[in-house]
Design a protein around this motif. Structure first.
Motif, PDB file in Angstrom:
ATOM      1  N   GLU A 296       0.825  -1.213   0.000  1.00 34.42           N
ATOM      2  CA  GLU A 296       0.000   0.000   0.000  1.00 34.42           C
ATOM      3  C   GLU A 296       0.860   1.264   0.000  1.00 34.42           C
ATOM      4  O   GLU A 296       0.613   2.198  -0.771  1.00 34.42           O
ATOM      5  CB  GLU A 296      -0.910  -0.026   1.220  1.00 34.42           C
ATOM      6  CG  GLU A 296      -1.997   1.000   1.187  1.00 34.42           C
ATOM      7  CD  GLU A 296      -3.008   0.791   2.300  1.00 34.42           C
ATOM      8  OE1 GLU A 296      -3.613   1.786   2.695  1.00 34.42           O
ATOM      9  OE2 GLU A 296      -3.183  -0.359   2.766  1.00 34.42           O
ATOM     10  N   PHE A 297       1.877   1.303   0.840  1.00 31.61           N
ATOM     11  CA  PHE A 297       2.744   2.476   0.900  1.00 31.61           C
ATOM     12  C   PHE A 297       3.535   2.645  -0.401  1.00 31.61           C
ATOM     13  O   PHE A 297       3.685   3.759  -0.899  1.00 31.61           O
ATOM     14  CB  PHE A 297       3.702   2.374   2.093  1.00 31.61           C
ATOM     15  CG  PHE A 297       4.529   3.607   2.282  1.00 31.61           C
ATOM     16  CD1 PHE A 297       3.963   4.759   2.807  1.00 31.61           C
ATOM     17  CD2 PHE A 297       5.855   3.630   1.913  1.00 31.61           C
ATOM     18  CE1 PHE A 297       4.717   5.915   2.959  1.00 31.61           C
ATOM     19  CE2 PHE A 297       6.615   4.775   2.067  1.00 31.61           C
ATOM     20  CZ  PHE A 297       6.045   5.914   2.598  1.00 31.61           C
ATOM     21  N   GLY A 298       4.017   1.552  -0.967  1.00 30.59           N
ATOM     22  CA  GLY A 298       4.743   1.623  -2.242  1.00 30.59           C
ATOM     23  C   GLY A 298       3.870   2.161  -3.364  1.00 30.59           C
ATOM     24  O   GLY A 298       4.304   2.973  -4.175  1.00 30.59           O
ATOM     25  N   ARG A 299       2.627   1.703  -3.420  1.00 33.82           N
ATOM     26  CA  ARG A 299       1.698   2.201  -4.441  1.00 33.82           C
ATOM     27  C   ARG A 299       1.425   3.690  -4.233  1.00 33.82           C
ATOM     28  O   ARG A 299       1.332   4.450  -5.192  1.00 33.82           O
ATOM     29  CB  ARG A 299       0.394   1.399  -4.382  1.00 33.82           C
ATOM     30  CG  ARG A 299      -0.684   1.882  -5.325  1.00 33.82           C
ATOM     31  CD  ARG A 299      -0.340   1.701  -6.771  1.00 33.82           C
ATOM     32  NE  ARG A 299      -1.493   2.079  -7.593  1.00 33.82           N
ATOM     33  CZ  ARG A 299      -1.446   2.264  -8.881  1.00 33.82           C
ATOM     34  NH1 ARG A 299      -0.318   2.081  -9.539  1.00 33.82           N
ATOM     35  NH2 ARG A 299      -2.511   2.609  -9.540  1.00 33.82           N
ATOM     36  N   MET A 300       1.295   4.118  -2.981  1.00 31.87           N
ATOM     37  CA  MET A 300       1.048   5.529  -2.706  1.00 31.87           C
ATOM     38  C   MET A 300       2.209   6.395  -3.197  1.00 31.87           C
ATOM     39  O   MET A 300       1.998   7.428  -3.824  1.00 31.87           O
ATOM     40  CB  MET A 300       0.825   5.744  -1.199  1.00 31.87           C
ATOM     41  CG  MET A 300       0.424   7.148  -0.820  1.00 31.87           C
ATOM     42  SD  MET A 300       1.747   8.299  -0.403  1.00 31.87           S
ATOM     43  CE  MET A 300       2.640   7.464   0.847  1.00 31.87           C
ATOM     44  N   VAL A 301       3.435   5.959  -2.932  1.00 33.08           N
ATOM     45  CA  VAL A 301       4.605   6.722  -3.378  1.00 33.08           C
ATOM     46  C   VAL A 301       4.657   6.771  -4.899  1.00 33.08           C
ATOM     47  O   VAL A 301       4.943   7.819  -5.497  1.00 33.08           O
ATOM     48  CB  VAL A 301       5.895   6.124  -2.783  1.00 33.08           C
ATOM     49  CG1 VAL A 301       7.124   6.735  -3.408  1.00 33.08           C
ATOM     50  CG2 VAL A 301       5.917   6.309  -1.277  1.00 33.08           C
TER      51      VAL A 301
END
Length: 123
Positions: free
Chosen positions: A20-25
């Motif tokens: 989730e955090f990787g996709r957000m970045v």
């Protein structure tokens, strides 16, 4: 088995959090580049708001992102004088771009990017 049963929930929570955090970045970087492309288009002579919106949406579509809101200030950008700032903002809800069916940590957040450039026109 017992050890895996104790560790598995934490492991899966961490893995899904990293996804989730990787996709957000990644989406944030795409929005930043899209707003920059739109601002670059907006500062040129004879550009309309629809030209800017089309440039931003084309950039986002090439990255498989749809549904973003594009705001151009001033509207139309050609109304800005020589050297005046033109702002292009792009926003999208993380729920629309998440790879997970139900975002756990970032659900409901709004991702935004804004670029300001000076108008290029004859003085």
């Amino acid at each position: 088995m017992v050890e895996f049963a104790l560790v598995a929930p934490v492991l899966f929570l961490m893995v899904f959090g990293m996804i989730e955090f990787g996709r957000m970045v990644m989406v944030q970087q795409v929005l930043t580049n899209a707003s920059r492309e739109g601002a670059r288009m907006a500062v040129l002579d004879g550009t309309t708001t629809s030209d800017v919106t089309t440039a931003v949406q084309t950039y986002l579509t090439s990255s498989s992102i749809q549904g973003a809101t594009v705001t151009v200030t001033p509207d139309p950008p050609s109304s800005a004088g020589y050297g005046a700032p033109v702002t292009v903002s792009v926003a999208i809800g993380f729920d629309q771009v998440s790879w997970l069916p139900s975002p756990m940590f970032l659900g409901g957040r709004q991702l935004t990017a804004t670029t300001v450039m000076r108008r290029e026109t004859v003085q």
